[in-house]
Scaffold this active site. Structure first.
Site, PDB file in Angstrom:
ATOM      1  N   CYS A  42       0.819  -1.223   0.000  1.00 45.89           N
ATOM      2  CA  CYS A  42       0.000   0.000   0.000  1.00 45.89           C
ATOM      3  C   CYS A  42       0.851   1.271   0.000  1.00 45.89           C
ATOM      4  CB  CYS A  42      -0.926   0.018   1.221  1.00 45.89           C
ATOM      5  SG  CYS A  42      -2.106  -1.338   1.258  1.00 45.89           S
ATOM      6  N   VAL A  79       5.675 -22.221  -6.894  1.00 45.88           N
ATOM      7  CA  VAL A  79       5.095 -23.541  -6.671  1.00 45.88           C
ATOM      8  C   VAL A  79       4.329 -23.948  -7.919  1.00 45.88           C
ATOM      9  CG1 VAL A  79       3.443 -24.872  -5.313  1.00 45.88           C
ATOM     10  CG2 VAL A  79       4.953 -23.227  -4.184  1.00 45.88           C
ATOM     11  N   PRO A 287      -8.841 -30.725   7.024  1.00 46.84           N
ATOM     12  CA  PRO A 287      -8.406 -30.240   8.347  1.00 46.84           C
ATOM     13  C   PRO A 287      -7.032 -29.592   8.368  1.00 46.84           C
ATOM     14  CG  PRO A 287      -8.326 -32.640   8.236  1.00 46.84           C
ATOM     15  CD  PRO A 287      -9.026 -32.188   6.997  1.00 46.84           C
ATOM     16  N   ALA A 291      -6.510 -21.431   3.558  1.00 46.70           N
ATOM     17  CA  ALA A 291      -6.294 -20.377   2.567  1.00 46.70           C
ATOM     18  C   ALA A 291      -6.711 -19.044   3.167  1.00 46.70           C
ATOM     19  CB  ALA A 291      -7.083 -20.650   1.289  1.00 46.70           C
ATOM     20  N   GLY A 293      -6.228 -14.358   2.640  1.00 45.22           N
ATOM     21  CA  GLY A 293      -5.818 -13.228   1.825  1.00 45.22           C
ATOM     22  C   GLY A 293      -6.699 -13.067   0.599  1.00 45.22           C
TER      23      GLY A 293
END
Length: 463
Positions: A42, A79, A287, A291, A293
Protein backbone atom coordinates in the site's frame (compact mmCIF):
# COMPACT_ATOMS: atom_id res chain seq x y z
CA UNK A 1 7.55 -31.59 14.69
CA UNK A 2 4.86 -30.58 12.18
CA UNK A 3 6.00 -29.33 8.78
CA UNK A 4 4.16 -26.21 7.64
CA UNK A 5 4.37 -25.01 4.04
CA UNK A 6 3.05 -21.53 3.22
CA UNK A 7 2.60 -20.63 -0.45
CA UNK A 8 2.86 -16.87 -0.83
CA UNK A 9 4.99 -14.25 0.91
CA UNK A 10 2.49 -11.40 1.02
CA UNK A 11 0.63 -9.87 3.94
CA UNK A 12 -1.29 -13.03 4.86
CA UNK A 13 1.51 -15.55 4.27
CA UNK A 14 4.22 -13.75 6.23
CA UNK A 15 1.92 -12.79 9.09
CA UNK A 16 0.73 -16.40 9.34
CA UNK A 17 4.33 -17.62 9.43
CA UNK A 18 5.22 -15.21 12.24
CA UNK A 19 2.10 -16.14 14.24
CA UNK A 20 2.78 -19.87 13.87
CA UNK A 21 6.38 -19.39 15.03
CA UNK A 22 5.27 -17.46 18.13
CA UNK A 23 2.90 -20.24 19.09
CA UNK A 24 4.83 -23.37 18.10
CA UNK A 25 8.13 -25.05 17.34
CA UNK A 26 6.93 -26.24 13.94
CA UNK A 27 9.16 -26.38 10.88
CA UNK A 28 7.99 -23.45 8.73
CA UNK A 29 8.79 -22.89 5.05
CA UNK A 30 7.47 -19.99 2.99
CA UNK A 31 7.61 -20.38 -0.80
CA UNK A 32 7.24 -17.05 -2.58
CA UNK A 33 7.82 -16.14 -6.20
CA UNK A 34 8.36 -12.55 -5.07
CA UNK A 35 11.90 -11.14 -4.82
CA UNK A 36 11.11 -9.24 -1.58
CA UNK A 37 9.26 -10.20 1.55
CA UNK A 38 7.31 -8.55 4.36
CA UNK A 39 6.78 -5.16 2.74
CA UNK A 40 3.91 -2.69 2.49
CA UNK A 41 2.36 -2.84 -0.96
CA UNK A 42 0.00 0.00 0.00
CA UNK A 43 2.97 2.34 0.44
CA UNK A 44 4.20 2.11 -3.16
CA UNK A 45 2.22 5.13 -4.51
CA UNK A 46 3.67 7.30 -1.74
CA UNK A 47 7.20 6.49 -2.89
CA UNK A 48 6.19 7.59 -6.40
CA UNK A 49 5.00 10.86 -4.88
CA UNK A 50 8.24 11.17 -2.86
CA UNK A 51 6.37 11.38 0.45
CA UNK A 52 8.40 8.28 1.37
CA UNK A 53 12.05 8.63 0.37
CA UNK A 54 12.77 5.10 -0.85
CA UNK A 55 11.26 1.68 -1.52
CA UNK A 56 13.55 0.22 1.14
CA UNK A 57 11.48 2.06 3.75
CA UNK A 58 8.51 -0.15 2.81
CA UNK A 59 10.25 -3.34 3.96
CA UNK A 60 8.73 -4.09 7.35
CA UNK A 61 10.88 -7.10 8.25
CA UNK A 62 14.16 -7.94 6.46
CA UNK A 63 15.15 -11.53 5.57
CA UNK A 64 17.42 -11.69 8.65
CA UNK A 65 14.36 -11.44 10.90
CA UNK A 66 12.94 -14.65 9.47
CA UNK A 67 16.27 -16.48 9.54
CA UNK A 68 16.72 -15.62 13.22
CA UNK A 69 13.20 -16.90 13.89
CA UNK A 70 13.82 -20.16 12.01
CA UNK A 71 11.37 -19.40 9.21
CA UNK A 72 12.76 -20.71 5.94
CA UNK A 73 11.75 -18.10 3.35
CA UNK A 74 12.51 -19.12 -0.24
CA UNK A 75 12.13 -16.11 -2.55
CA UNK A 76 11.92 -16.24 -6.36
CA UNK A 77 10.39 -19.69 -5.94
CA UNK A 78 7.26 -20.66 -7.85
CA UNK A 79 5.10 -23.54 -6.67
CA UNK A 80 4.05 -25.56 -9.69
CA UNK A 81 1.86 -28.22 -8.10
CA UNK A 82 0.00 -29.12 -4.93
CA UNK A 83 -0.57 -32.84 -4.36
CA UNK A 84 -3.15 -33.17 -1.60
CA UNK A 85 -3.08 -36.97 -1.66
CA UNK A 86 0.65 -37.28 -0.98
CA UNK A 87 0.84 -34.08 1.08
CA UNK A 88 3.50 -32.38 -1.03
CA UNK A 89 4.06 -29.25 -3.07
CA UNK A 90 6.42 -29.18 -6.03
CA UNK A 91 8.62 -26.31 -7.17
CA UNK A 92 10.98 -26.33 -10.15
CA UNK A 93 13.82 -27.68 -8.02
CA UNK A 94 12.29 -29.83 -5.29
CA UNK A 95 9.30 -31.59 -3.78
CA UNK A 96 8.39 -30.40 -0.28
CA UNK A 97 6.28 -32.56 2.08
CA UNK A 98 3.85 -30.87 4.47
CA UNK A 99 1.67 -31.70 7.44
CA UNK A 100 -0.07 -28.31 7.28
CA UNK A 101 -0.48 -26.20 4.16
CA UNK A 102 -1.40 -22.49 3.89
CA UNK A 103 -2.34 -21.08 0.48
CA UNK A 104 -1.85 -17.31 0.43
CA UNK A 105 -1.14 -16.68 -3.24
CA UNK A 106 -2.88 -13.29 -3.37
CA UNK A 107 -4.01 -11.74 -6.65
CA UNK A 108 -2.75 -11.19 -10.15
CA UNK A 109 -3.11 -7.86 -11.96
CA UNK A 110 -5.96 -7.77 -14.43
CA UNK A 111 -4.43 -7.07 -17.84
CA UNK A 112 -7.10 -5.75 -20.25
CA UNK A 113 -5.43 -6.95 -23.43
CA UNK A 114 -4.44 -9.96 -25.48
CA UNK A 115 -0.90 -10.27 -26.71
CA UNK A 116 0.61 -12.57 -29.30
CA UNK A 117 3.60 -13.12 -27.03
CA UNK A 118 1.49 -13.24 -23.83
CA UNK A 119 3.84 -10.66 -22.27
CA UNK A 120 3.55 -6.93 -21.74
CA UNK A 121 5.35 -4.72 -24.24
CA UNK A 122 8.30 -2.70 -22.98
CA UNK A 123 7.14 0.46 -21.20
CA UNK A 124 3.88 -1.02 -19.89
CA UNK A 125 3.93 -1.81 -16.17
CA UNK A 126 1.90 -3.48 -13.43
CA UNK A 127 2.18 -3.09 -9.64
CA UNK A 128 1.83 -6.63 -8.36
CA UNK A 129 5.00 -6.49 -6.28
CA UNK A 130 7.62 -4.24 -4.74
CA UNK A 131 9.94 -5.20 -7.61
CA UNK A 132 7.30 -3.88 -10.03
CA UNK A 133 7.19 -0.63 -8.05
CA UNK A 134 10.98 -0.26 -8.13
CA UNK A 135 11.05 -0.93 -11.88
CA UNK A 136 8.29 1.59 -12.58
CA UNK A 137 9.90 4.11 -10.23
CA UNK A 138 13.16 3.98 -12.21
CA UNK A 139 11.28 4.39 -15.48
CA UNK A 140 9.54 7.49 -14.08
CA UNK A 141 12.86 9.31 -13.79
CA UNK A 142 12.89 9.79 -17.57
CA UNK A 143 9.14 10.01 -18.18
CA UNK A 144 7.38 13.21 -19.15
CA UNK A 145 3.90 11.77 -19.71
CA UNK A 146 2.26 8.68 -18.18
CA UNK A 147 -1.04 6.97 -18.92
CA UNK A 148 -2.64 5.12 -15.99
CA UNK A 149 -5.36 2.59 -16.80
CA UNK A 150 -7.87 2.05 -14.01
CA UNK A 151 -10.09 4.29 -11.92
CA UNK A 152 -9.82 2.43 -8.61
CA UNK A 153 -7.91 3.46 -5.50
CA UNK A 154 -4.44 2.40 -6.76
CA UNK A 155 -4.89 4.18 -10.06
CA UNK A 156 -6.12 7.34 -8.34
CA UNK A 157 -3.35 7.34 -5.71
CA UNK A 158 -0.67 6.86 -8.39
CA UNK A 159 -2.19 9.52 -10.67
CA UNK A 160 -2.18 12.10 -7.88
CA UNK A 161 1.39 11.20 -6.89
CA UNK A 162 2.72 11.61 -10.43
CA UNK A 163 0.83 14.86 -11.01
CA UNK A 164 2.31 16.32 -7.83
CA UNK A 165 5.77 15.50 -9.23
CA UNK A 166 4.98 17.50 -12.34
CA UNK A 167 4.65 14.46 -14.61
CA UNK A 168 1.92 14.78 -17.23
CA UNK A 169 -0.69 12.22 -16.14
CA UNK A 170 -3.71 10.76 -17.94
CA UNK A 171 -6.07 8.48 -15.98
CA UNK A 172 -8.36 6.33 -18.13
CA UNK A 173 -11.29 4.41 -16.65
CA UNK A 174 -13.47 1.91 -18.50
CA UNK A 175 -16.36 2.86 -16.20
CA UNK A 176 -18.17 6.17 -16.56
CA UNK A 177 -17.36 6.97 -12.92
CA UNK A 178 -14.19 6.55 -10.89
CA UNK A 179 -14.34 4.10 -7.96
CA UNK A 180 -17.34 2.48 -9.63
CA UNK A 181 -17.25 -0.58 -7.35
CA UNK A 182 -17.12 1.41 -4.12
CA UNK A 183 -18.69 4.83 -4.64
CA UNK A 184 -21.92 6.27 -5.96
CA UNK A 185 -21.49 8.65 -8.93
CA UNK A 186 -22.10 11.82 -6.88
CA UNK A 187 -19.31 10.98 -4.41
CA UNK A 188 -16.94 9.78 -7.14
CA UNK A 189 -17.41 13.13 -8.91
CA UNK A 190 -15.82 14.91 -5.93
CA UNK A 191 -12.71 12.73 -6.22
CA UNK A 192 -12.54 13.31 -9.96
CA UNK A 193 -12.79 17.08 -9.55
CA UNK A 194 -9.92 17.01 -7.06
CA UNK A 195 -7.71 15.00 -9.43
CA UNK A 196 -8.38 17.49 -12.18
CA UNK A 197 -7.32 20.37 -9.92
CA UNK A 198 -3.98 18.56 -9.55
CA UNK A 199 -3.61 18.54 -13.32
CA UNK A 200 -4.63 14.91 -13.98
CA UNK A 201 -6.50 14.44 -17.26
CA UNK A 202 -9.35 12.05 -16.42
CA UNK A 203 -10.98 10.13 -19.27
CA UNK A 204 -13.90 7.87 -18.36
CA UNK A 205 -16.06 5.38 -20.23
CA UNK A 206 -13.19 4.46 -22.56
CA UNK A 207 -10.66 1.67 -22.95
CA UNK A 208 -7.00 1.99 -23.83
CA UNK A 209 -5.63 0.16 -26.82
CA UNK A 210 -1.86 -0.10 -27.17
CA UNK A 211 0.23 -1.57 -29.97
CA UNK A 212 2.76 -4.38 -29.58
CA UNK A 213 5.49 -1.88 -30.44
CA UNK A 214 4.48 0.61 -27.78
CA UNK A 215 8.10 1.34 -26.87
CA UNK A 216 8.66 2.61 -30.42
CA UNK A 217 5.41 4.49 -30.97
CA UNK A 218 5.19 6.02 -27.46
CA UNK A 219 1.41 6.31 -27.78
CA UNK A 220 -1.84 4.57 -26.86
CA UNK A 221 -5.26 4.79 -28.46
CA UNK A 222 -8.65 5.36 -26.87
CA UNK A 223 -11.28 2.80 -27.75
CA UNK A 224 -14.93 2.28 -26.89
CA UNK A 225 -15.83 0.43 -23.72
CA UNK A 226 -16.77 -2.62 -25.82
CA UNK A 227 -13.29 -2.93 -27.35
CA UNK A 228 -11.40 -5.90 -25.98
CA UNK A 229 -8.26 -6.38 -28.05
CA UNK A 230 -5.31 -4.17 -28.84
CA UNK A 231 -5.27 -2.43 -32.20
CA UNK A 232 -2.48 -0.51 -33.86
CA UNK A 233 -4.07 2.85 -34.43
CA UNK A 234 -7.31 1.91 -36.12
CA UNK A 235 -8.92 4.87 -37.89
CA UNK A 236 -11.18 6.88 -35.62
CA UNK A 237 -9.23 6.08 -32.46
CA UNK A 238 -7.91 9.03 -30.51
CA UNK A 239 -4.13 8.90 -30.14
CA UNK A 240 -2.60 9.81 -26.76
CA UNK A 241 1.17 10.27 -26.48
CA UNK A 242 2.65 8.48 -23.43
CA UNK A 243 6.14 7.50 -22.35
CA UNK A 244 4.86 4.87 -19.92
CA UNK A 245 1.65 2.98 -19.18
CA UNK A 246 0.68 1.74 -15.72
CA UNK A 247 -1.99 -0.96 -15.54
CA UNK A 248 -4.05 -0.43 -12.38
CA UNK A 249 -7.25 -1.90 -13.73
CA UNK A 250 -7.98 -4.29 -10.89
CA UNK A 251 -6.86 -7.73 -9.82
CA UNK A 252 -8.11 -11.30 -9.88
CA UNK A 253 -7.45 -14.06 -7.31
CA UNK A 254 -4.49 -16.28 -8.09
CA UNK A 255 -6.25 -19.61 -7.69
CA UNK A 256 -5.09 -21.72 -10.66
CA UNK A 257 -2.71 -23.88 -8.64
CA UNK A 258 -5.46 -24.56 -6.06
CA UNK A 259 -8.04 -25.38 -8.73
CA UNK A 260 -5.72 -27.85 -10.49
CA UNK A 261 -5.11 -29.53 -7.13
CA UNK A 262 -8.86 -30.17 -6.80
CA UNK A 263 -9.61 -27.42 -4.29
CA UNK A 264 -13.09 -25.95 -4.71
CA UNK A 265 -13.46 -22.45 -6.15
CA UNK A 266 -16.55 -20.37 -5.32
CA UNK A 267 -18.91 -18.17 -7.31
CA UNK A 268 -16.98 -15.03 -6.36
CA UNK A 269 -13.87 -16.50 -7.97
CA UNK A 270 -11.87 -17.28 -4.83
CA UNK A 271 -11.01 -20.39 -2.84
CA UNK A 272 -13.92 -21.62 -0.73
CA UNK A 273 -13.10 -21.70 2.98
CA UNK A 274 -15.06 -22.34 6.17
CA UNK A 275 -14.98 -20.29 9.38
CA UNK A 276 -11.65 -21.83 10.33
CA UNK A 277 -10.34 -20.89 6.86
CA UNK A 278 -9.90 -24.53 5.87
CA UNK A 279 -10.25 -25.20 2.14
CA UNK A 280 -12.79 -27.54 0.57
CA UNK A 281 -12.04 -30.33 -1.87
CA UNK A 282 -14.62 -32.71 -3.29
CA UNK A 283 -17.25 -31.17 -1.02
CA UNK A 284 -15.29 -31.81 2.19
CA UNK A 285 -13.25 -29.32 4.21
CA UNK A 286 -9.66 -30.43 4.74
CA UNK A 287 -8.41 -30.24 8.35
CA UNK A 288 -4.79 -29.40 7.48
CA UNK A 289 -5.09 -27.10 4.46
CA UNK A 290 -5.92 -23.40 4.83
CA UNK A 291 -6.29 -20.38 2.57
CA UNK A 292 -6.31 -16.67 3.31
CA UNK A 293 -5.82 -13.23 1.83
CA UNK A 294 -6.97 -12.06 -1.59
CA UNK A 295 -7.19 -15.59 -3.03
CA UNK A 296 -9.87 -16.73 -0.53
CA UNK A 297 -13.53 -15.84 -0.43
CA UNK A 298 -15.06 -14.11 2.58
CA UNK A 299 -18.66 -13.62 3.69
CA UNK A 300 -20.29 -10.21 3.36
CA UNK A 301 -21.73 -9.04 6.68
CA UNK A 302 -24.75 -7.33 5.11
CA UNK A 303 -25.78 -9.78 2.37
CA UNK A 304 -24.41 -13.00 3.84
CA UNK A 305 -23.04 -13.91 0.41
CA UNK A 306 -19.46 -14.81 -0.55
CA UNK A 307 -17.21 -12.18 -2.09
CA UNK A 308 -13.58 -11.17 -2.30
CA UNK A 309 -11.68 -8.72 -0.11
CA UNK A 310 -8.49 -7.06 -1.33
CA UNK A 311 -7.65 -5.21 1.87
CA UNK A 312 -4.42 -5.64 3.79
CA UNK A 313 -6.41 -5.48 7.02
CA UNK A 314 -8.44 -8.51 5.93
CA UNK A 315 -5.30 -10.47 5.03
CA UNK A 316 -3.78 -9.70 8.43
CA UNK A 317 -6.87 -10.84 10.32
CA UNK A 318 -7.07 -14.03 8.28
CA UNK A 319 -3.42 -14.74 9.07
CA UNK A 320 -4.19 -14.58 12.80
CA UNK A 321 -7.04 -17.07 12.45
CA UNK A 322 -4.93 -19.42 10.32
CA UNK A 323 -2.02 -19.20 12.77
CA UNK A 324 -4.26 -20.14 15.68
CA UNK A 325 -5.87 -23.07 13.89
CA UNK A 326 -2.58 -24.43 12.54
CA UNK A 327 -1.12 -24.47 16.08
CA UNK A 328 -4.21 -26.00 17.71
CA UNK A 329 -5.99 -22.96 19.13
CA UNK A 330 -9.41 -22.95 17.49
CA UNK A 331 -10.38 -19.60 15.96
CA UNK A 332 -13.11 -18.49 13.55
CA UNK A 333 -13.22 -15.82 10.85
CA UNK A 334 -16.57 -14.04 10.60
CA UNK A 335 -18.38 -11.90 8.02
CA UNK A 336 -16.85 -8.56 6.95
CA UNK A 337 -18.07 -5.01 6.43
CA UNK A 338 -14.73 -4.15 4.74
CA UNK A 339 -14.04 -0.54 5.80
CA UNK A 340 -11.43 1.14 3.59
CA UNK A 341 -9.73 4.50 3.15
CA UNK A 342 -7.38 6.05 0.59
CA UNK A 343 -5.29 9.22 0.52
CA UNK A 344 -4.28 11.28 -2.51
CA UNK A 345 -2.19 14.30 -1.58
CA UNK A 346 -4.65 16.58 0.26
CA UNK A 347 -7.76 14.41 -0.18
CA UNK A 348 -9.01 11.44 1.81
CA UNK A 349 -11.83 9.16 0.69
CA UNK A 350 -13.22 5.92 2.00
CA UNK A 351 -16.27 3.89 2.82
CA UNK A 352 -17.81 0.80 4.33
CA UNK A 353 -20.66 -1.53 3.47
CA UNK A 354 -22.67 -1.39 0.26
CA UNK A 355 -22.89 1.28 -2.42
CA UNK A 356 -26.20 2.04 -4.14
CA UNK A 357 -25.13 0.00 -7.18
CA UNK A 358 -24.19 -3.00 -5.06
CA UNK A 359 -27.46 -2.75 -3.13
CA UNK A 360 -29.45 -2.64 -6.36
CA UNK A 361 -27.71 -5.79 -7.61
CA UNK A 362 -28.78 -7.53 -4.41
CA UNK A 363 -32.37 -6.30 -4.76
CA UNK A 364 -32.01 -4.02 -1.73
CA UNK A 365 -33.89 -0.72 -1.70
CA UNK A 366 -32.00 2.03 0.07
CA UNK A 367 -32.70 5.47 1.46
CA UNK A 368 -29.75 7.86 1.37
CA UNK A 369 -28.72 10.90 3.36
CA UNK A 370 -26.08 13.41 2.27
CA UNK A 371 -24.31 16.27 3.98
CA UNK A 372 -21.45 18.66 3.38
CA UNK A 373 -19.72 20.03 6.44
CA UNK A 374 -16.36 21.20 7.72
CA UNK A 375 -13.78 19.36 9.76
CA UNK A 376 -13.12 22.28 12.14
CA UNK A 377 -14.99 25.27 13.48
CA UNK A 378 -15.74 27.85 10.78
CA UNK A 379 -13.40 30.39 12.34
CA UNK A 380 -10.52 27.95 12.94
CA UNK A 381 -7.60 27.95 10.45
CA UNK A 382 -7.10 24.95 8.18
CA UNK A 383 -10.71 23.76 8.08
CA UNK A 384 -11.47 21.30 5.27
CA UNK A 385 -14.64 20.26 3.49
CA UNK A 386 -16.11 16.87 4.41
CA UNK A 387 -18.79 15.09 2.34
CA UNK A 388 -20.77 12.23 3.85
CA UNK A 389 -23.31 9.90 2.23
CA UNK A 390 -25.16 7.26 4.23
CA UNK A 391 -27.28 4.36 2.96
CA UNK A 392 -30.09 2.76 4.96
CA UNK A 393 -32.22 -0.34 4.46
CA UNK A 394 -35.36 -0.54 6.59
CA UNK A 395 -33.98 2.23 8.84
CA UNK A 396 -30.75 0.30 9.40
CA UNK A 397 -27.35 1.57 8.26
CA UNK A 398 -25.80 -0.60 5.52
CA UNK A 399 -23.33 1.71 3.79
CA UNK A 400 -21.32 4.92 4.05
CA UNK A 401 -19.11 6.94 1.70
CA UNK A 402 -16.92 9.86 2.75
CA UNK A 403 -14.66 12.35 0.96
CA UNK A 404 -12.77 15.18 2.63
CA UNK A 405 -9.54 16.92 3.43
CA UNK A 406 -9.28 15.17 6.81
CA UNK A 407 -11.32 13.23 9.34
CA UNK A 408 -12.38 10.42 6.99
CA UNK A 409 -10.61 7.42 8.53
CA UNK A 410 -11.97 7.75 12.05
CA UNK A 411 -15.54 8.30 10.83
CA UNK A 412 -15.37 5.27 8.53
CA UNK A 413 -14.19 3.18 11.50
CA UNK A 414 -17.09 4.42 13.63
CA UNK A 415 -19.62 3.75 10.87
CA UNK A 416 -18.19 0.25 10.33
CA UNK A 417 -18.94 -0.44 13.99
CA UNK A 418 -22.42 1.04 13.56
CA UNK A 419 -23.12 -1.37 10.69
CA UNK A 420 -21.74 -4.33 12.60
CA UNK A 421 -23.92 -3.43 15.60
CA UNK A 422 -26.90 -3.02 13.24
CA UNK A 423 -27.59 0.51 14.43
CA UNK A 424 -30.87 2.06 13.38
CA UNK A 425 -31.34 5.57 12.10
CA UNK A 426 -32.90 6.60 15.42
CA UNK A 427 -29.83 5.37 17.30
CA UNK A 428 -27.61 7.37 14.95
CA UNK A 429 -29.76 10.45 15.53
CA UNK A 430 -29.18 9.98 19.25
CA UNK A 431 -25.43 9.58 18.79
CA UNK A 432 -23.36 11.94 20.94
CA UNK A 433 -20.20 13.45 19.46
CA UNK A 434 -17.42 15.49 21.03
CA UNK A 435 -16.35 19.00 20.01
CA UNK A 436 -13.29 21.22 19.99
CA UNK A 437 -12.69 23.96 17.38
CA UNK A 438 -9.37 22.52 16.05
CA UNK A 439 -10.87 19.09 15.30
CA UNK A 440 -14.61 19.43 14.71
CA UNK A 441 -17.69 21.53 14.19
CA UNK A 442 -20.15 21.95 17.04
CA UNK A 443 -22.53 19.67 15.11
CA UNK A 444 -20.58 16.85 13.49
CA UNK A 445 -21.15 16.62 9.70
CA UNK A 446 -22.39 13.08 10.23
CA UNK A 447 -25.55 14.32 11.97
CA UNK A 448 -27.02 16.29 9.02
CA UNK A 449 -26.54 13.24 6.77
CA UNK A 450 -28.53 11.10 9.21
CA UNK A 451 -31.22 13.78 9.47
CA UNK A 452 -31.51 14.01 5.67
CA UNK A 453 -32.13 10.25 5.41
CA UNK A 454 -34.59 10.37 8.32
CA UNK A 455 -36.55 13.14 6.59
CA UNK A 456 -36.81 11.08 3.41
CA UNK A 457 -38.09 8.11 5.40
CA UNK A 458 -40.75 10.22 7.07
CA UNK A 459 -41.87 11.61 3.73
CA UNK A 460 -42.10 8.10 2.29
CA UNK A 461 -44.32 7.01 5.19
CA UNK A 462 -46.74 9.88 4.51
CA UNK A 463 -47.23 8.91 0.87
Amino acid sequence: MARVIIIGGGACGMAAATKIRRQSNFEITVLSRDSHTAYSHCGIPFVFGREIESFEKLVVKPPDFFRKNRINVQLNTEVREIDLESGTVRTRDETCPFDKLVIATGSLPFVPRKSRANVLPYGIHTLRSLADGIHFGKALEKAGRVCIIGGGTIGIECAAALAERGIGTILVSRSINLLSRQFDPDMAAIVREYLETLGVEVISGRTVLFPEGFWKKKAVYLGDAADKESEEGKSGKKKIPADLVLLASGAKPEIDIARVAGIDIGKAGGIIVNKRLQVRSGGKFLPGVYAGGECAEVTDFITGKPRLSQLGTTARRMADVIGDNVTGTEANFGPLTDPWVAVTCGLQFGGVGLSSKQAEKQGIKVVTGFSRGRTRASYYPGRKDLYIKLLFRDEQLIGAQLVGGEGVKERVDALALAIRKKMTIQELLDLETCYAPPVSMLVDPLHPAVKAAFKKMQEMKLK
